[in-house]
Every structure is written in structure tokens, then in C-alpha cells.
Write a protein that holds these residues in place. Structure first.
Motif, PDB file in Angstrom:
ATOM      1  N   SER A   1      94.469  71.379  21.181  1.00 53.62           N
ATOM      2  CA  SER A   1      93.548  72.138  22.034  1.00 53.62           C
ATOM      3  C   SER A   1      92.848  71.145  22.955  1.00 53.62           C
ATOM      4  N   LEU A   2      93.341  71.008  24.167  1.00 54.23           N
ATOM      5  CA  LEU A   2      92.756  70.074  25.127  1.00 54.23           C
ATOM      6  C   LEU A   2      91.311  70.448  25.461  1.00 54.23           C
ATOM      7  N   GLU A   3      91.054  71.722  25.526  1.00 53.02           N
ATOM      8  CA  GLU A   3      89.700  72.179  25.845  1.00 53.02           C
ATOM      9  C   GLU A   3      88.699  71.724  24.784  1.00 53.02           C
ATOM     10  N   ARG A   4      89.084  71.817  23.528  1.00 50.31           N
ATOM     11  CA  ARG A   4      88.161  71.415  22.455  1.00 50.31           C
ATOM     12  C   ARG A   4      87.950  69.906  22.423  1.00 50.31           C
ATOM     13  N   TRP A   5      88.993  69.133  22.703  1.00 49.25           N
ATOM     14  CA  TRP A   5      88.824  67.685  22.749  1.00 49.25           C
ATOM     15  C   TRP A   5      87.899  67.267  23.888  1.00 49.25           C
TER      16      TRP A   5
ATOM     17  N   VAL B   1      86.535  70.365  31.122  1.00 53.91           N
ATOM     18  CA  VAL B   1      86.630  71.365  30.049  1.00 53.91           C
ATOM     19  C   VAL B   1      87.126  72.686  30.609  1.00 53.91           C
ATOM     20  N   ARG B   2      86.610  73.073  31.767  1.00 54.56           N
ATOM     21  CA  ARG B   2      87.023  74.342  32.371  1.00 54.56           C
ATOM     22  C   ARG B   2      88.503  74.287  32.781  1.00 54.56           C
ATOM     23  N   ARG B   3      88.935  73.138  33.308  1.00 60.93           N
ATOM     24  CA  ARG B   3      90.357  73.018  33.680  1.00 60.93           C
ATOM     25  C   ARG B   3      91.261  73.115  32.449  1.00 60.93           C
ATOM     26  N   ALA B   4      90.789  72.602  31.320  1.00 60.75           N
ATOM     27  CA  ALA B   4      91.604  72.633  30.107  1.00 60.75           C
ATOM     28  C   ALA B   4      91.849  74.052  29.614  1.00 60.75           C
ATOM     29  N   GLY B   5      91.106  75.022  30.138  1.00 65.43           N
ATOM     30  CA  GLY B   5      91.331  76.406  29.744  1.00 65.43           C
ATOM     31  C   GLY B   5      92.689  76.939  30.167  1.00 65.43           C
ATOM     32  N   ARG B   6      93.375  76.224  31.060  1.00 66.29           N
ATOM     33  CA  ARG B   6      94.703  76.647  31.496  1.00 66.29           C
ATOM     34  C   ARG B   6      95.815  76.175  30.549  1.00 66.29           C
ATOM     35  N   TYR B   7      95.485  75.289  29.635  1.00 67.65           N
ATOM     36  CA  TYR B   7      96.507  74.726  28.757  1.00 67.65           C
ATOM     37  C   TYR B   7      96.636  75.570  27.484  1.00 67.65           C
ATOM     38  N   PRO B   8      97.831  75.588  26.883  1.00 63.71           N
ATOM     39  CA  PRO B   8      98.020  76.365  25.652  1.00 63.71           C
ATOM     40  C   PRO B   8      97.342  75.710  24.464  1.00 63.71           C
ATOM     41  N   GLU B   9      97.124  76.502  23.431  1.00 63.86           N
ATOM     42  CA  GLU B   9      96.564  76.028  22.177  1.00 63.86           C
ATOM     43  C   GLU B   9      97.543  76.331  21.051  1.00 63.86           C
ATOM     44  N   VAL B  10      97.606  75.405  20.090  1.00 65.96           N
ATOM     45  CA  VAL B  10      98.472  75.571  18.926  1.00 65.96           C
ATOM     46  C   VAL B  10      97.600  75.484  17.681  1.00 65.96           C
ATOM     47  N   ASN B  11      97.697  76.489  16.804  1.00 68.16           N
ATOM     48  CA  ASN B  11      96.901  76.540  15.583  1.00 68.16           C
ATOM     49  C   ASN B  11      97.815  76.750  14.377  1.00 68.16           C
ATOM     50  N   LEU B  12      97.453  76.093  13.294  1.00 64.06           N
ATOM     51  CA  LEU B  12      98.111  76.291  12.006  1.00 64.06           C
ATOM     52  C   LEU B  12      97.231  77.178  11.157  1.00 64.06           C
TER      53      LEU B  12
ATOM     54  N   SER C   1     101.551  80.064   8.986  1.00 65.31           N
ATOM     55  CA  SER C   1     102.047  80.402  10.312  1.00 65.31           C
ATOM     56  C   SER C   1     101.558  79.376  11.334  1.00 65.31           C
ATOM     57  N   ILE C   2     102.312  79.195  12.369  1.00 70.75           N
ATOM     58  CA  ILE C   2     101.923  78.373  13.513  1.00 70.75           C
ATOM     59  C   ILE C   2     101.864  79.297  14.718  1.00 70.75           C
ATOM     60  N   GLU C   3     100.690  79.300  15.375  1.00 68.80           N
ATOM     61  CA  GLU C   3     100.468  80.222  16.470  1.00 68.80           C
ATOM     62  C   GLU C   3     100.341  79.451  17.780  1.00 68.80           C
ATOM     63  N   LEU C   4     101.021  79.896  18.782  1.00 69.67           N
ATOM     64  CA  LEU C   4     100.941  79.340  20.135  1.00 69.67           C
ATOM     65  C   LEU C   4     100.287  80.375  21.034  1.00 69.67           C
ATOM     66  N   ASN C   5      99.169  79.962  21.631  1.00 69.30           N
ATOM     67  CA  ASN C   5      98.423  80.870  22.495  1.00 69.30           C
ATOM     68  C   ASN C   5      98.454  80.309  23.917  1.00 69.30           C
TER      69      ASN C   5
ATOM     70  N   GLN D   1      93.822  85.912  33.439  1.00 69.99           N
ATOM     71  CA  GLN D   1      92.556  86.445  32.920  1.00 69.99           C
ATOM     72  C   GLN D   1      91.710  87.042  34.028  1.00 69.99           C
ATOM     73  N   GLY D   2      92.355  87.581  35.020  1.00 71.71           N
ATOM     74  CA  GLY D   2      91.617  88.245  36.096  1.00 71.71           C
ATOM     75  C   GLY D   2      90.949  87.305  37.069  1.00 71.71           C
ATOM     76  N   GLY D   3      91.377  86.061  37.122  1.00 67.49           N
ATOM     77  CA  GLY D   3      90.761  85.091  38.025  1.00 67.49           C
ATOM     78  C   GLY D   3      89.577  84.362  37.433  1.00 67.49           C
ATOM     79  N   TYR D   4      89.313  84.588  36.146  1.00 71.52           N
ATOM     80  CA  TYR D   4      88.153  83.968  35.508  1.00 71.52           C
ATOM     81  C   TYR D   4      88.273  82.442  35.492  1.00 71.52           C
ATOM     82  N   THR D   5      89.440  81.928  35.104  1.00 73.68           N
ATOM     83  CA  THR D   5      89.611  80.475  34.974  1.00 73.68           C
ATOM     84  C   THR D   5      89.440  79.772  36.309  1.00 73.68           C
ATOM     85  N   SER D   6      90.023  80.297  37.368  1.00 71.23           N
ATOM     86  CA  SER D   6      89.895  79.677  38.695  1.00 71.23           C
ATOM     87  C   SER D   6      88.445  79.660  39.168  1.00 71.23           C
TER      88      SER D   6
END
Length: 492
Positions: free
Chosen positions: A147-151, A311-322, A344-348, A353-358
Motif C-alpha cells: 500500500s503505497l498510500e499507507r507508506w 499521499v494523494r497521488r498514491a491513491g491511484r495505485y493498487p493495494e494488496v491485502n492478506l 485469501s489475497i485481495e487486490l484492490n 471514483q468520479g474525479g475525486y482522486t484528480s
């Protein structure tokens, strides 16, 4: 018969002797309040409080202010609250474990309830009835793998913690300047009050001399009115000094929780104090302005804004959770009772998101630009402060040098007037005028010294060099002035 000018001199001397006799009968303090026969020693031109006492400790007052000031306490608590952003951000990178329990009541209409004859009662009795009662409890562990955003949120939290520390440092610096300014105001007001009290006594004697001369017919009404005007002005100045002293002491009490005592210190031979005029190259001071605490805070806030944008830019990257889970279901329907273990391993992947991230990224970029402008402005303000304080210090130095020479000349003039009065060449009014002028010059000298010390302290604060030793130096200078030390002020 004596010439007219000889008669006037004789009558003036007679009036002076009569006035001195009245003062002696009134039992005024001291053997000779005017000290007419000798040059006035410097330690007699003091605040009139008696024997000199030590000044209140400025470092100790600042130490008390650090623990007493409410605004600084608020800044410290807010800093401690901001520090918690770091463990909060790091917690998002660690496993999250949750446990839950639930109770289910189910009433169903399905194949079992519609065809009860097809299912033996001993096995499907509860399902055929269509009623089930379940109790479920489960434990789940979720571990972020990527999770790039969390780092990046952790980096932002660390920068916010540093900014909070700098805010406390700014509050401490401002508090130190407030304590120094209030301390100098109290010192100046107390010395002005004492000198004005002595000046008022001298002007009161001058008024009585003018009144006596007028009553004897050897003085005019203009001199009498002038003497009265100067005495009234001295009284007004004394009242103003009393208010200034009360206000300064009130400020110190608010800041430190202690009401200091500034009475008792005398003033030394001010004209003998050497002042160093050179302050070096202004560019050398300007190169130190990035160390200004306010500039460092603005720079740190700019860094926080940049990290927030990341941090806001990292919202465009996927997240992987176990995800790991364990559940235990107990049901009235034996066929529903189970004990499950899952992994399970989840890829999000955020797609739209309606233009929210931009919009969020653009908002962060604009905030970063604002932070950079604020940093540039603080740096310019610090450089301007350095230039102004350097100019003020140079002006203070020239004023002190001129006032030192003026005080020395005024003392020589007072000595000459005193001797001339004794020889009948001058009258008592000239002596009192010279003495009052000397009080005014000493008041001006103390005012410039206090402004000098405030400028010097502010200059050190403007380049981030203000420390406890500067507070000690302020006290050292004031003590030398009070004690008559001839050391160089600039070496304090």
C-alpha cells in the motif's frame, strides 16, 4: 554704593542661603541634597531607592515563564497530540485482528419445507421445519502486503511531528522575547522613576528659588512660570513612569507567575562605558537567516504539504491485502454447523471514483505551492528583520557614544556652575538647571541602552541564535550600568 549687577548677585546669593536654611529646617534627607560645594558623584544620581540591590535574574524569570505560560503549554499539548500521528500512520501497515460474534434466527421457505416427505426427519428435521437458530463467532486478520498510500502517510506523519516541535520552538522564542522586552521595560521604568523623582526634587527647589527671587524683586514672572511648568512636566513624567513600571511588572507577572522587584539598583558612570560600533558584514548575518525558527517552520510545513500531495497521488495505485480467518458456527440445524479456516489475497485497484482522486491531487499541489510561497515570505521577513536590527544597533551605538560625551560635558558644566555659584558668578537657578539637564541625559542614555539590548536580542532571534547566554548577557549589561562597570557593552 554697589553697582546694580553686584547688588543683584548679592541678593541672589542671599536668596539661595535663605532657601538652603529653610531646607535644613525642614530636615530633608541627606546632609546636602544639592551637593553644591562638590561635583555630584555618579552614584547619587540614581533611583533614590537607597543601597543598590541585585537585579532580578532574567534567566530565572524565563525559566519560570517556560512552566507558567499558558500559550506555551497549549503549544506543547498540541505538539504531543500531533506526535501521535506517527503511530497512527504506522498502525495502518501492521496486521489488524478483529473478533466478532453473532446470533442468527432464520425462518425459511425452501425445498425442504415444500417437500418434507422426501427428507427423513431424523436428519432434516430442523430444515423441514424452516426454522434455524445459529450462533457464530469468528476471528479475522488482515495484513497489508502493498500500500503505497499507507507508506507515504508514515513519512507525512513524521514531517508533521517535526513541524509540531518547531512550533513549540517558535513559541519558546516568542516567549523569550516577550520576557526580555518586559524585563527591559521594567528596568527602564524603574530607573526613570528614580531619576525623575530626583529631578522633581531639584525642580521643586528651583521653583522655590524662583519664587523667592520674585518675592524679593530680583526675579521676573517669566522665570517663575517656566520653573513651575518644568516642575509640572516632571510630575507628569513621573506619573507616566509609574504607569509604565506597573504595566511592565504586570506583564512579567502574567508571563512568569512572579512579581519581581526592580528597586534599589543605582546607575554608574554612564559616560565611561565603552561601546563597540562594528557589527561585521551584513551579508554574514543574512546568510544565517535560514536558521531562523520561523523560516525553518515554514520550510517544514512546505515539506508536509509536498508529502501530503504524494499521499494523494498514491491513491491511484493498487493495494494488496492478506486476509486470514477462522469461524465457528453452532446451529440448531446440524447440517449448518461448521468450523472454517480461510486465507485469501485481495487486490484492490481503483479505476474511477468520479474525479475525486484528480481533484484531491490538484488540491494538494496548490497547498504545496502556498507552502512554498509562505516559506519564501518568512525568509524575506527574516532578512528584513536582520537589516533593520543592524541599522538600529548602529544607530544605538552612535547615540550612546554621543550621549556619553554629552553626560560627561553636562557633569563638567554642573561642576563649573556649582563653583560659579559659590563664587557669586552664577546663581542657584543655574545649578539646578544643570542638574535637571543631567538627569534628562541619563534617562535618555538608559532608554537607548535598553533599546540596544532589545535590538541585539532580536537580531540573535532573527538568525536563530537566541539562547540562554543572551539572557545572561542582557542582565550583565544592566548590572554593569547599575554598578558603574566600564566594560565594553558589546562583549556582554
Amino acid at each position: 554704593m554697589l553697582p546694580r549687577h553686584h547688588r543683584r548677585t548679592l541678593l541672589a546669593s542671599l536668596a539661595g542661603l535663605l532657601l538652603i536654611g529653610e531646607l535644613a529646617q525642614a530636615q530633608l534627607p541627606g546632609p546636602d541634597p544639592l551637593n553644591l560645594n562638590n561635583a555630584p558623584p555618579s552614584d547619587t544620581l540614581d533611583s533614590g531607592y537607597g543601597a543598590p540591590n541585585a537585579l532580578p535574574s532574567l534567566p530565572r524569570l524565563f525559566s519560570l515563564a517556560l512552566s507558567n505560560d499558558s500559550d506555551l503549554s497549549r503549544q506543547r499539548y498540541e505538539s504531543q497530540a500531533t506526535q501521535q500521528e506517527v503511530p497512527l500512520a504506522r498502525s495502518a501497515l501492521k496486521p489488524h485482528i478483529s473478533a466478532s460474534t453473532s446470533y442468527y434466527y432464520q425462518r425459511a421457505d425452501n425445498i425442504y419445507t415444500d417437500n418434507p416427505e422426501r427428507y427423513p426427519d431424523e436428519v432434516y428435521e430442523d430444515r423441514v421445519s424452516g426454522v434455524a437458530n445459529d450462533t457464530v463467532w469468528q476471528v479475522q486478520l488482515v495484513q497489508p502486503l502493498f500500500s503505497l498510500e499507507r507508506w507515504r502517510q508514515v513519512d507525512k506523519a513524521l514531517a508533521q511531528a517535526d513541524a509540531a516541535d518547531l512550533r513549540v520552538a517558535v513559541a519558546e522564542r516568542d516567549l523569550a522575547l516577550q520576557v526580555v522586552e518586559a524585563y527591559l521595560n521594567a528596568y527602564l521604568a524603574s530607573r526613570k522613576l528614580g531619576l525623575l523623582d530626583s529631578k522633581r526634587e531639584a525642580l521643586a527647589l528651583q521653583l522655590r528659588q524662583a519664587q523667592r527671587a520674585y518675592d524679593l524683586g530680583i526675579g521676573d514672572r517669566i522665570n517663575l512660570l517656566e520653573s513651575k511648568s518644568r516642575l509640572d512636566q516632571a510630575v507628569a513624567d513621573q506619573v507616566q513612569a509609574e504607569n509604565q513600571l506597573a504595566n511592565a511588572l504586570s506583564d512579567l507577572e502574567r508571563l512568569t507567575g512572579l512579581l519581581p522587584d526592580f528597586r534599589g539598583s543605582t546607575l554608574g558612570n554612564l559616560e565611561r562605558i565603552a561601546i563597540e560600533g562594528g557589527w561585521g558584514n551584513a551579508e554574514d548575518w543574512l546568510t544565517r537567516t535560514p536558521d531562523n525558527i520561523q523560516v525553518r517552520l515554514a520550510e517544514q510545513l512546505y515539506q508536509v504539504a509536498q508529502l501530503d500531495t504524494d499521499v494523494r497521488r498514491a491513491g491511484r495505485y493498487p493495494e494488496v491485502n492478506l486476509t486470514l480467518g477462522y469461524s465457528d458456527r453452532s446451529s440448531s440445524d446440524e447440517l449448518r454447523t461448521s468450523e472454517d479456516i480461510s486465507a485469501s489475497i485481495e487486490l484492490n485497484v481503483p479505476i474511477y471514483q468520479g474525479g475525486y482522486t484528480s481533484a484531491s491531487i490538484r488540491q494538494g499541489e496548490l497547498s504545496a505551492l502556498a507552502g512554498r510561497a509562505a516559506m519564501t515570505n518568512e525568509l524575506r521577513l527574516a532578512r528584513q528583520e536582520v537589516r533593520q536590527r543592524l541599522r538600529s544597533l548602529q544607530g544605538d551605538t552612535r547615540q550612546l557614544e554621543a550621549l556619553s560625551r554629552s553626560i560627561e560635558s553636562s557633569e563638567l558644566f554642573l561642576e563649573a556652575a556649582t563653583k560659579g555659584e559659590a563664587l557669586g558668578l552664577r546663581d542657584l537657578v543655574d545649578v539646578l538647571d544643570a542638574r535637571a539637564d543631567l538627569y534628562d541625559l541619563r534617562i535618555q542614555f538608559v532608554e537607548v541602552v535598553c533599546q540596544y539590548l532589545l535590538d541585539k536580542t532580536s537580531l540573535e532571534a532573527a538568525v536563530g541564535g537566541l539562547g540562554t547566554d543572551d539572557l545572561v548577557n542582557v542582565m550583565s549589561v544592566l548590572q554593569r550600568i547599575s554598578g558603574g562597570d566600564t566594560s565594553d557593552i558589546s562583549n556582554a
